[in-house]
Scaffold this motif. Structure first.
Motif, PDB file in Angstrom:
ATOM      1  N   THR A  26      13.240 108.888  97.542  1.00  0.00           N
ATOM      2  CA  THR A  26      13.616 107.492  97.318  1.00  0.00           C
ATOM      3  C   THR A  26      13.647 106.722  98.625  1.00  0.00           C
ATOM      4  O   THR A  26      13.154 105.592  98.713  1.00  0.00           O
ATOM      5  N   GLN A  27      14.221 107.346  99.672  1.00  0.00           N
ATOM      6  CA  GLN A  27      14.303 106.671 100.970  1.00  0.00           C
ATOM      7  C   GLN A  27      12.922 106.494 101.585  1.00  0.00           C
ATOM      8  O   GLN A  27      12.630 105.454 102.194  1.00  0.00           O
ATOM      9  N   ILE A  28      12.054 107.505 101.435  1.00  0.00           N
ATOM     10  CA  ILE A  28      10.698 107.385 101.973  1.00  0.00           C
ATOM     11  C   ILE A  28       9.951 106.233 101.298  1.00  0.00           C
ATOM     12  O   ILE A  28       9.296 105.416 101.965  1.00  0.00           O
ATOM     13  N   LEU A  29      10.055 106.165  99.976  1.00  0.00           N
ATOM     14  CA  LEU A  29       9.397 105.076  99.245  1.00  0.00           C
ATOM     15  C   LEU A  29       9.978 103.728  99.636  1.00  0.00           C
ATOM     16  O   LEU A  29       9.253 102.735  99.779  1.00  0.00           O
ATOM     17  N   LEU A  30      11.304 103.690  99.811  1.00  0.00           N
ATOM     18  CA  LEU A  30      11.965 102.433 100.167  1.00  0.00           C
ATOM     19  C   LEU A  30      11.511 101.944 101.534  1.00  0.00           C
ATOM     20  O   LEU A  30      11.133 100.771 101.704  1.00  0.00           O
ATOM     21  N   TRP A  31      11.522 102.833 102.529  1.00  0.00           N
ATOM     22  CA  TRP A  31      11.107 102.436 103.868  1.00  0.00           C
ATOM     23  C   TRP A  31       9.615 102.116 103.910  1.00  0.00           C
ATOM     24  O   TRP A  31       9.187 101.234 104.678  1.00  0.00           O
ATOM     25  N   GLY A  32       8.828 102.788 103.076  1.00  0.00           N
ATOM     26  CA  GLY A  32       7.418 102.443 102.979  1.00  0.00           C
ATOM     27  C   GLY A  32       7.237 101.037 102.432  1.00  0.00           C
ATOM     28  O   GLY A  32       6.384 100.272 102.900  1.00  0.00           O
ATOM     29  N   GLN A  33       8.061 100.692 101.451  1.00  0.00           N
ATOM     30  CA  GLN A  33       8.014  99.352 100.874  1.00  0.00           C
ATOM     31  C   GLN A  33       8.422  98.300 101.899  1.00  0.00           C
ATOM     32  O   GLN A  33       7.816  97.224 101.974  1.00  0.00           O
ATOM     33  N   VAL A  34       9.435  98.617 102.697  1.00  0.00           N
ATOM     34  CA  VAL A  34       9.876  97.692 103.751  1.00  0.00           C
ATOM     35  C   VAL A  34       8.771  97.481 104.777  1.00  0.00           C
ATOM     36  O   VAL A  34       8.451  96.342 105.159  1.00  0.00           O
ATOM     37  N   ALA A  35       8.168  98.605 105.242  1.00  0.00           N
ATOM     38  CA  ALA A  35       7.104  98.516 106.243  1.00  0.00           C
ATOM     39  C   ALA A  35       5.910  97.738 105.705  1.00  0.00           C
ATOM     40  O   ALA A  35       5.307  96.919 106.415  1.00  0.00           O
ATOM     41  N   LEU A  36       5.585  97.969 104.438  1.00  0.00           N
ATOM     42  CA  LEU A  36       4.461  97.262 103.832  1.00  0.00           C
ATOM     43  C   LEU A  36       4.732  95.765 103.760  1.00  0.00           C
ATOM     44  O   LEU A  36       3.850  94.948 104.048  1.00  0.00           O
ATOM     45  N   GLY A  37       5.957  95.398 103.391  1.00  0.00           N
ATOM     46  CA  GLY A  37       6.290  93.983 103.283  1.00  0.00           C
ATOM     47  C   GLY A  37       6.233  93.266 104.614  1.00  0.00           C
ATOM     48  O   GLY A  37       5.584  92.212 104.755  1.00  0.00           O
ATOM     49  N   ILE A  38       6.913  93.828 105.641  1.00  0.00           N
ATOM     50  CA  ILE A  38       6.910  93.193 106.960  1.00  0.00           C
ATOM     51  C   ILE A  38       5.501  93.209 107.552  1.00  0.00           C
ATOM     52  O   ILE A  38       5.048  92.220 108.142  1.00  0.00           O
ATOM     53  N   GLY A  39       4.813  94.330 107.365  1.00  0.00           N
ATOM     54  CA  GLY A  39       3.437  94.417 107.871  1.00  0.00           C
ATOM     55  C   GLY A  39       2.528  93.397 107.220  1.00  0.00           C
ATOM     56  O   GLY A  39       1.623  92.857 107.868  1.00  0.00           O
ATOM     57  N   GLY A 626      17.905  90.188 115.420  1.00  0.00           N
ATOM     58  CA  GLY A 626      16.629  90.587 115.994  1.00  0.00           C
ATOM     59  C   GLY A 626      15.866  91.508 115.061  1.00  0.00           C
ATOM     60  O   GLY A 626      16.125  91.564 113.857  1.00  0.00           O
ATOM     61  N   PRO A 627      14.915  92.265 115.605  1.00  0.00           N
ATOM     62  CA  PRO A 627      14.088  93.154 114.767  1.00  0.00           C
ATOM     63  C   PRO A 627      14.892  94.147 113.945  1.00  0.00           C
ATOM     64  O   PRO A 627      14.548  94.403 112.788  1.00  0.00           O
ATOM     65  N   LEU A 628      15.942  94.726 114.530  1.00  0.00           N
ATOM     66  CA  LEU A 628      16.731  95.702 113.777  1.00  0.00           C
ATOM     67  C   LEU A 628      17.424  95.049 112.590  1.00  0.00           C
ATOM     68  O   LEU A 628      17.502  95.624 111.498  1.00  0.00           O
ATOM     69  N   GLU A 629      17.922  93.837 112.803  1.00  0.00           N
ATOM     70  CA  GLU A 629      18.590  93.132 111.710  1.00  0.00           C
ATOM     71  C   GLU A 629      17.585  92.715 110.649  1.00  0.00           C
ATOM     72  O   GLU A 629      17.881  92.733 109.452  1.00  0.00           O
ATOM     73  N   ILE A 630      16.387  92.335 111.059  1.00  0.00           N
ATOM     74  CA  ILE A 630      15.343  91.969 110.101  1.00  0.00           C
ATOM     75  C   ILE A 630      14.996  93.165 109.220  1.00  0.00           C
ATOM     76  O   ILE A 630      14.886  93.043 107.992  1.00  0.00           O
ATOM     77  N   VAL A 631      14.840  94.334 109.847  1.00  0.00           N
ATOM     78  CA  VAL A 631      14.515  95.541 109.078  1.00  0.00           C
ATOM     79  C   VAL A 631      15.657  95.874 108.123  1.00  0.00           C
ATOM     80  O   VAL A 631      15.432  96.256 106.961  1.00  0.00           O
ATOM     81  N   ASN A 632      16.904  95.723 108.587  1.00  0.00           N
ATOM     82  CA  ASN A 632      18.056  96.005 107.731  1.00  0.00           C
ATOM     83  C   ASN A 632      18.097  95.064 106.536  1.00  0.00           C
ATOM     84  O   ASN A 632      18.338  95.484 105.396  1.00  0.00           O
ATOM     85  N   MET A 633      17.848  93.778 106.774  1.00  0.00           N
ATOM     86  CA  MET A 633      17.817  92.807 105.683  1.00  0.00           C
ATOM     87  C   MET A 633      16.679  93.115 104.721  1.00  0.00           C
ATOM     88  O   MET A 633      16.839  93.019 103.496  1.00  0.00           O
ATOM     89  N   ALA A 634      15.517  93.479 105.283  1.00  0.00           N
ATOM     90  CA  ALA A 634      14.364  93.809 104.432  1.00  0.00           C
ATOM     91  C   ALA A 634      14.688  94.993 103.535  1.00  0.00           C
ATOM     92  O   ALA A 634      14.328  95.014 102.350  1.00  0.00           O
ATOM     93  N   LYS A 635      15.373  95.999 104.071  1.00  0.00           N
ATOM     94  CA  LYS A 635      15.745  97.175 103.292  1.00  0.00           C
ATOM     95  C   LYS A 635      16.698  96.786 102.159  1.00  0.00           C
ATOM     96  O   LYS A 635      16.536  97.217 101.015  1.00  0.00           O
ATOM     97  N   ASN A 636      17.695  95.967 102.489  1.00  0.00           N
ATOM     98  CA  ASN A 636      18.669  95.554 101.471  1.00  0.00           C
ATOM     99  C   ASN A 636      17.998  94.805 100.332  1.00  0.00           C
ATOM    100  O   ASN A 636      18.326  95.008  99.155  1.00  0.00           O
ATOM    101  N   GLN A 637      17.065  93.925 100.668  1.00  0.00           N
ATOM    102  CA  GLN A 637      16.382  93.146  99.632  1.00  0.00           C
ATOM    103  C   GLN A 637      15.415  94.016  98.829  1.00  0.00           C
ATOM    104  O   GLN A 637      15.275  93.845  97.619  1.00  0.00           O
ATOM    105  N   ALA A 638      14.758  94.957  99.495  1.00  0.00           N
ATOM    106  CA  ALA A 638      13.839  95.841  98.781  1.00  0.00           C
ATOM    107  C   ALA A 638      14.585  96.709  97.782  1.00  0.00           C
ATOM    108  O   ALA A 638      14.064  97.032  96.705  1.00  0.00           O
TER     109      ALA A 638
END
Length: 717
Positions: A26-39, A626-638
């Protein structure tokens, strides 16, 4: 507040092994979704530059998401890319540093160290005319060889793509359907601007300042209030609220937020529905937990003590909560409709309060409702309540119970003024109709209020009375016995993990235990009300160490108190009710585009307003992510689903578009400034000057990156 820690718990799998594997996947899929969105946001920005450059015949040598820079730590050398391939004349790849992207065009390089070399690479000697100097020629496929207007289009294409795709992200989200908390007034915080203005629960906010929307989201309302309050802290905000009987207009001046004084608020809380949580219908250990079963998960309250809920009103839960909190000592009959459409009735008894052996004193009156009962009776801010109906044995949490129990007018004896100027006055207070949809103890800054009487006050960390047989006196020394008038300075949990009672070993209590081990402090950020609420969650017999000071010499008193059942009731009964949610779904393609455009426009306005407040000193570093907060927000929304993630990408796209177009050399906006200067002058700027300015821009960006990274890290420490 009571259920925050419950929502953090996760269901267990069939076995620890399958649970671990499932959670890992679940975490791998979630972080993949986050990376895909920001990317994707970065990709479309660079795609804009790439397509525009190709349109005008510019050779693009590289197209990268992320930066392919060499990284070496000691003997360890990291690869420059996570993957790359060559197609035609362009190398496509993903760089090792995921903080942006770039398109490398022939003759153009943002690295000032390579600018001179790049300039030489595209130059070739030309033919000389009669008596004229040799004319230098540029490679026709190079970026500098193109007319200014074409270079302007190439530079701005990335921003345009972000604007367009930001709108499309939002349009797709509304096509799926966007779940949101509507801007409906569930309650007003005691003593806050909305409470002082006499705003009643049960209305729907339809405009705040310049923001107007019949389907306003609570988040949009809050952002508008915070922004208006930060930019114009002394200017009242126009607020329009629609009730069942019509629209009411208010002008509200914001107050500093009690948790973060740099933010502003008006004290409106979002509503709670009458639907029980499907996972945890009741707080463990509460009276609701004793009468509700797992089968009641997801059930809805459809009637209480014979009063049917009106589902068509703006806020159907308002009358129920008013009844619940106005009758704290009454057993209430609840009729529930379960998920399978069956109904049954449960009897919900009062919740016994818990205490650690003493009552808390009451502060002077802190606020009044305009034209409320207290104001009409002549009560003033600063008055001290001495007696209620002749009873002088009053304390902060007992006063609401006394007032709710009173029938007819209430006689108050007040002390007004200080020292020799003080005097005692008597007033008669007649309650007015004003829904009590929040617990009297739920003020965000600890204030307590009974809405129908129209005044608020705060509990003081001062012992009003000591309760017999409840306070552990240790050795019996006077240095361990609390007395009326002692000032409570700190309360701390003293049990080790091994000594914890079994109920407290549940992981869901970890945040509470961590907070109590650090100790509640009178001068700390957590109000006294939060400590008293936390005590309600602790099992009986839990020992706490109490530190207090005694006047006049300020001697420190140290005592051990144990959590015990009180002889009073507590207003909360442990019902785990969900927040009110609505879904906004576009009914056509045109509607989706319209909503997407509106969302994009609002997010752009947020960025512009934020940038305008920076030079005014209205924005603090802790408000910047900054970038860390953006990634954290992206994860929460995903985690919330596809629509929230798409709306986050809209916000990110608009931020990237505006920030990247700021007039800073090395950013697209800096390049555009150089191009405008070239268009005005009719010739390029001096290359050395442009190089120096670009270097200054790069250093500025690097410095900002270091600052925001450090800010992100400090935020998590």
């Amino acid at each position: 507040m009571f259920l925050d820690f419950i929502s953090q718990s996760l269901p267990l799998g069939a076995t620890e092994e399958t649970g671990f594997v499932s959670a890992l996947l679940t975490q791998i899929l979630l972080w993949g979704q986050v990376a895909l969105g920001i990317g994707l946001v970065i990709f479309v920005h660079e795609l804009g530059h790439f397509l525009a450059a190709k349109t005008f015949g510019v050779k693009c040598e590289k197209f990268y998401v992320g930066f392919d820079v060499p990284i070496k730590i000691g003997p360890i050398k990291f690869p420059r890319t996570l993957g790359k391939f060559q197609y035609g004349e362009t190398e496509y790849g993903i760089g090792i540093l995921p903080f942006g992207g770039y398109v490398k065009m022939l003759g153009q390089d943002d690295d000032p160290r390579k600018a001179e070399q790049e300039a030489k690479r595209i130059r070739s000697g030309g033919e000389a005319g009669d008596g004229e100097e040799e004319v230098e020629r540029l490679d026709p496929r190079s970026y500098p060889a193109k007319p200014v207007w074409q270079r302007m289009i190439i530079i701005s294409a990335g921003v345009v793509m972000n604007l367009v795709t930001g709108v499309l992200f939002a349009a797709i989200a509304f096509g799926y359907g966007v779940s949101y908390n509507p801007a409906i007034i569930g309650g007003v915080s005691p003593g806050g601007p909305a409470w002082r203005a006499g705003i009643e629960p049960g209305g729907q906010v339809i405009s705040v300042g310049e923001l107007s929307d019949d389907q306003m989201h609570f988040r949009e309302m809050r952002v508008a209030i915070v922004s208006e309050g930060l930019e114009y802290p002394d200017k009242p905000i126009d607020v329009a609220i629609r009730y069942d009987d019509g629209i009411r207009q208010y002008k509200l001046k914001t107050d500093p937020h009690p948790v973060d004084s740099d933010l502003r608020m008006i004290g409106i809380t979002n509503p709670t529905s009458l639907k029980l949580s499907s996972e945890t219908p009741a707080l463990p250990g509460s009276v609701a937990d004793g009468v509700l079963s797992e089968a009641d998960g997801g059930a809805s309250i459809i009637a209480y003590d014979g009063n049917e809920v009106r589902p068509n009103s703006i806020v159907p839960s308002t009358p129920f909560f008013d009844y619940l909190y106005s009758h704290p000592d009454k057993t209430i009959s609840l009729t529930l409709e379960r998920a399978d459409n069956t109904t049954h009735t449960v009897e919900l008894p009062p919740q016994q309060a818990k205490s650690i052996g003493f009552r808390y004193a009451i502060s002077p009156i802190t606020a009044l409702v305009e034209e409320g009962a207290a104001a009409k009776a002549g009560i003033q801010v600063g008055d001290v309540i001495v007696a209620v109906n002749g009873n002088t044995d009053i304390d902060a949490y007992g006063l609401p119970l006394m007032l709710f129990a009173s029938e007819g007018p209430v006689s108050l004896q007040l002390r007004r003024g200080q020292g020799e100027q003080s005097r005692t006055i008597d007033v008669e207070l007649t309650a007015e109709s004003s829904p009590q949809t929040l617990s009297t103890t739920s003020g965000i800054d600890g204030q307590i209020a009974i809405n129908r009487f129209g005044f608020s006050y705060s509990p003081r960390a001062t012992v009003a009375t000591v309760m017999p047989n409840l306070l552990s006196k240790g050795s019996g020394s006077s240095d361990t016995e609390l007395e009326p008038g002692d000032e409570i300075k700190e309360v701390r949990l003293i049990l080790s993990d091994a000594e914890l009672p079994k109920p407290l070993k549940d992981d869901r209590f970890a945040p509470i235990l961590e907070q109590l081990r650090e100790g509640w402090k009178a001068d700390g950020p957590m109000p006294l009300g939060a400590l008293v609420e936390t005590i309600q969650l602790l099992p009986e017999g839990t020992p706490l160490r109490v530190f207090a000071t005694r006047s006049p010499r300020g001697r420190v008193i140290e005592s051990v108190a144990t959590v015990q059942q009180d002889d009073r009731v507590w207003p909360e009964r442990g019902l785990a009710l969900t927040a009110v949610e609505a879904t906004q779904t576009a009914d056509s393609f045109a509607s989706a585009l319209s909503l997407g455009f509106r969302e994009g426009k609002r997010r752009l306005a947020d960025v512009f307003r934020f940038l305008q407040m920076i030079p005014k000193g209205r924005v603090k570093m802790r408000h910047v992510g900054g970038p860390l907060e953006i990634v954290n927000m992206a994860k929460n929304q995903a985690e919330r689903g596809i629509s929230p993630q798409l709306l986050f990408l809209t916000m990110l796209s608009m931020n990237l578009a505006i920030l990247n177009f700021l007039p800073i050399p090395a950013l697209d906006g800096g390049h555009m400034v150089f191009l405008i200067a070239e268009a005005i002058r009719g010739k390029k700027l001096d290359e050395q000057l442009e190089m120096r300015l670009t270097m200054a821009g790069v250093l500025t960006i690097l410095l900002l990156m270091v600052v925001v990274f450090a800010n992100d890290i400090m935020r998590r420490l």
